[in-house]
Design an enzyme around this catalytic site. Structure first.
Site, PDB file in Angstrom:
ATOM      1  N   ASP A  65       0.847  -1.200   0.000  1.00 36.87           N
ATOM      2  CA  ASP A  65       0.000   0.000   0.000  1.00 36.87           C
ATOM      3  C   ASP A  65       0.886   1.255   0.000  1.00 36.87           C
ATOM      4  O   ASP A  65       0.382   2.376  -0.064  1.00 36.87           O
ATOM      5  CB  ASP A  65      -1.014  -0.004   1.149  1.00 36.87           C
ATOM      6  CG  ASP A  65      -0.371  -0.103   2.515  1.00 36.87           C
ATOM      7  OD1 ASP A  65       0.868  -0.200   2.596  1.00 36.87           O
ATOM      8  OD2 ASP A  65      -1.120  -0.093   3.522  1.00 36.87           O
ATOM      9  N   SER A  66       2.198   1.052  -0.012  1.00 37.02           N
ATOM     10  CA  SER A  66       3.114   2.168  -0.271  1.00 37.02           C
ATOM     11  C   SER A  66       2.833   2.764  -1.645  1.00 37.02           C
ATOM     12  O   SER A  66       3.302   3.861  -1.956  1.00 37.02           O
ATOM     13  CB  SER A  66       4.577   1.702  -0.181  1.00 37.02           C
ATOM     14  OG  SER A  66       4.793   0.538  -0.946  1.00 37.02           O
ATOM     15  N   ASP A 108      -1.144  -6.072  -0.169  1.00 29.31           N
ATOM     16  CA  ASP A 108      -1.517  -5.469   1.112  1.00 29.31           C
ATOM     17  C   ASP A 108      -3.021  -5.269   1.220  1.00 29.31           C
ATOM     18  O   ASP A 108      -3.647  -4.712   0.302  1.00 29.31           O
ATOM     19  CB  ASP A 108      -0.863  -4.079   1.241  1.00 29.31           C
ATOM     20  CG  ASP A 108       0.425  -4.113   2.031  1.00 29.31           C
ATOM     21  OD1 ASP A 108       0.646  -5.065   2.811  1.00 29.31           O
ATOM     22  OD2 ASP A 108       1.230  -3.170   1.871  1.00 29.31           O
ATOM     23  N   LYS A 137      -1.288  -9.399   3.005  1.00 24.75           N
ATOM     24  CA  LYS A 137      -0.538  -8.897   4.163  1.00 24.75           C
ATOM     25  C   LYS A 137      -1.415  -7.923   4.931  1.00 24.75           C
ATOM     26  O   LYS A 137      -2.122  -7.124   4.326  1.00 24.75           O
ATOM     27  CB  LYS A 137       0.746  -8.207   3.716  1.00 24.75           C
ATOM     28  CG  LYS A 137       1.545  -7.602   4.882  1.00 24.75           C
ATOM     29  CD  LYS A 137       2.986  -7.296   4.503  1.00 24.75           C
ATOM     30  CE  LYS A 137       3.206  -5.980   3.815  1.00 24.75           C
ATOM     31  NZ  LYS A 137       2.784  -4.797   4.598  1.00 24.75           N
ATOM     32  N   GLU A 139      -1.479  -5.477   8.772  1.00 25.08           N
ATOM     33  CA  GLU A 139      -0.604  -4.880   9.786  1.00 25.08           C
ATOM     34  C   GLU A 139      -1.150  -5.041  11.201  1.00 25.08           C
ATOM     35  O   GLU A 139      -2.355  -4.979  11.421  1.00 25.08           O
ATOM     36  CB  GLU A 139      -0.433  -3.376   9.495  1.00 25.08           C
ATOM     37  CG  GLU A 139       0.276  -3.099   8.191  1.00 25.08           C
ATOM     38  CD  GLU A 139       0.535  -1.610   7.967  1.00 25.08           C
ATOM     39  OE1 GLU A 139       0.245  -0.794   8.864  1.00 25.08           O
ATOM     40  OE2 GLU A 139       1.027  -1.284   6.874  1.00 25.08           O
ATOM     41  N   GLU A 206       9.304  -4.236  10.494  1.00 23.64           N
ATOM     42  CA  GLU A 206       9.757  -2.940   9.969  1.00 23.64           C
ATOM     43  C   GLU A 206      10.291  -2.060  11.091  1.00 23.64           C
ATOM     44  O   GLU A 206       9.611  -1.818  12.102  1.00 23.64           O
ATOM     45  CB  GLU A 206       8.577  -2.240   9.265  1.00 23.64           C
ATOM     46  CG  GLU A 206       8.981  -0.901   8.662  1.00 23.64           C
ATOM     47  CD  GLU A 206       7.987  -0.380   7.624  1.00 23.64           C
ATOM     48  OE1 GLU A 206       7.009  -1.069   7.299  1.00 23.64           O
ATOM     49  OE2 GLU A 206       8.216   0.741   7.129  1.00 23.64           O
TER      50      GLU A 206
END
Ligand code: KIV
Length: 290
Positions: A65-66, A108, A137, A139, A206
């Site tokens: 999602d960057s 993501d 993925k 978070e 991260e």
């Protein structure tokens, strides 16, 4: 005599000989992890870069999602929608398909697409899997554990993400190193073990201290840790594509290496990244202040 078709990307110096490549799968990734072979991951958001990363020997391609910050000009990943993730996942999938790529494709789940309920997470994950992802993925730890278990039980491979979790940057107070004090390190360890137990096959760590990441990685035999700003003791490494190509609209994170600096082209920079992760020369722990 058969002649290899000309590559649309120029001369590719693959880090792994194409003939030796087989499609990546969960068992193959687990085998690499068990043998201690470093796993390489790079983000990609479109067909061409995805195909190039695959040709360079990158094993896992993350449609991160960057994309929001890199391609859409957002200030954080919070504004990225599920439709955006679906679109870019499909673009990457098509790129890999066109070159008969072997990479494992991770997408993501964006902010707001899985926090409401396990059922919402399943619906969102289904959208990304149907766009071509092999794994999703998400978070965070703690409350996400049951969501991970729910997805894994329904046949959706999951990569977790702990440490600096960019979707919660506002709650964290900025892009800061996580797990520095004892209490935070203990919490991170507990969350990681719970995620492994729930079935997460991978875990992005991260911006956590290198020692903590190494300790955690050694203690998680069924969950391959993938570090970003977490030192060299993890099972694999990931970087944001544009960062490792030296292209960044903001401040370049300290842990990033610009692989374009010594490469004649993008394909060679990607291959250099794969080699450096495999031979342990990237990351360089001296680049970390933590
Ligand atoms: O979105 C992303 O690119 C990521 C990586 C930083 C791991 O989550």
């Amino acid at each position: 005599m058969s002649v290899a078709p000309a590559s649309p990307y120029g001369t590719l110096p693959p880090a792994v000989e194409p003939a030796q490549r087989k499609p990546l799968s969960l068992p193959r990734l687990a085998d690499m992890h068990a043998r201690g072979e470093k796993i390489t991951m790079l983000t990609a958001y479109d067909a061409t870069f995805a195909a190039m990363a695959d040709a360079a020997g990158v094993e896992c391609i993350l449609v991160g999602d960057s994309v929001g910050m890199v391609c859409q000009g957002l200030h954080s990943t919070v504004g990225v929608s599920l439709e955006t993730m679906r679109y870019h996942t499909e673009c990457v999938f098509r790129g890999l398909h066109r070159v008969q790529g072997t990479a494992w494709l991770i997408a993501d789940l964006p902010f707001g697409s899985y926090q409401e309920s396990r059922e919402q997470a399943l619906r969102s994950a289904t959208v990304l899997m149907q766009a071509g992802a092999h794994m999703v993925k998400l978070e965070g730890g703690g409350w996400t554990t049951e969501t991970v278990r729910f997805l894994v039980e329904r046949g959706i491979p999951v990569c977790a993400h702990l440490g600096l979790t960019p979707q919660t940057v506002h709650a964290l107070g900025g892009y800061r190193v996580q797990g520095r004090d004892d209490a935070a390190a203990q919490r991170l360890k507990q969350e990681a073990h719970a995620l492994q137990e729930a079935g997460a096959a991978m875990l992005v760590l991260e911006m956590v201290p290198a020692l903590l990441a190494a300790e955690l990685s050694a203690a998680l035999p069924r969950c391959a840790t993938i570090g970003i700003g977490a030192g060299r003791g993890t099972a694999g490494q990931v970087l944001v594509l544009h960062d490792m190509l030296g292209m960044n609209l903001g401040k370049m994170p300290k842990f990033v290496r610009n692989f374009m600096a010594d490469a004649p082209g993008i394909a060679q920079a990607m291959a250099a990244y794969v080699r450096a992760v495999k031979d342990g020369s990237f990351p360089d722990d001296r680049l970390h202040a933590w």
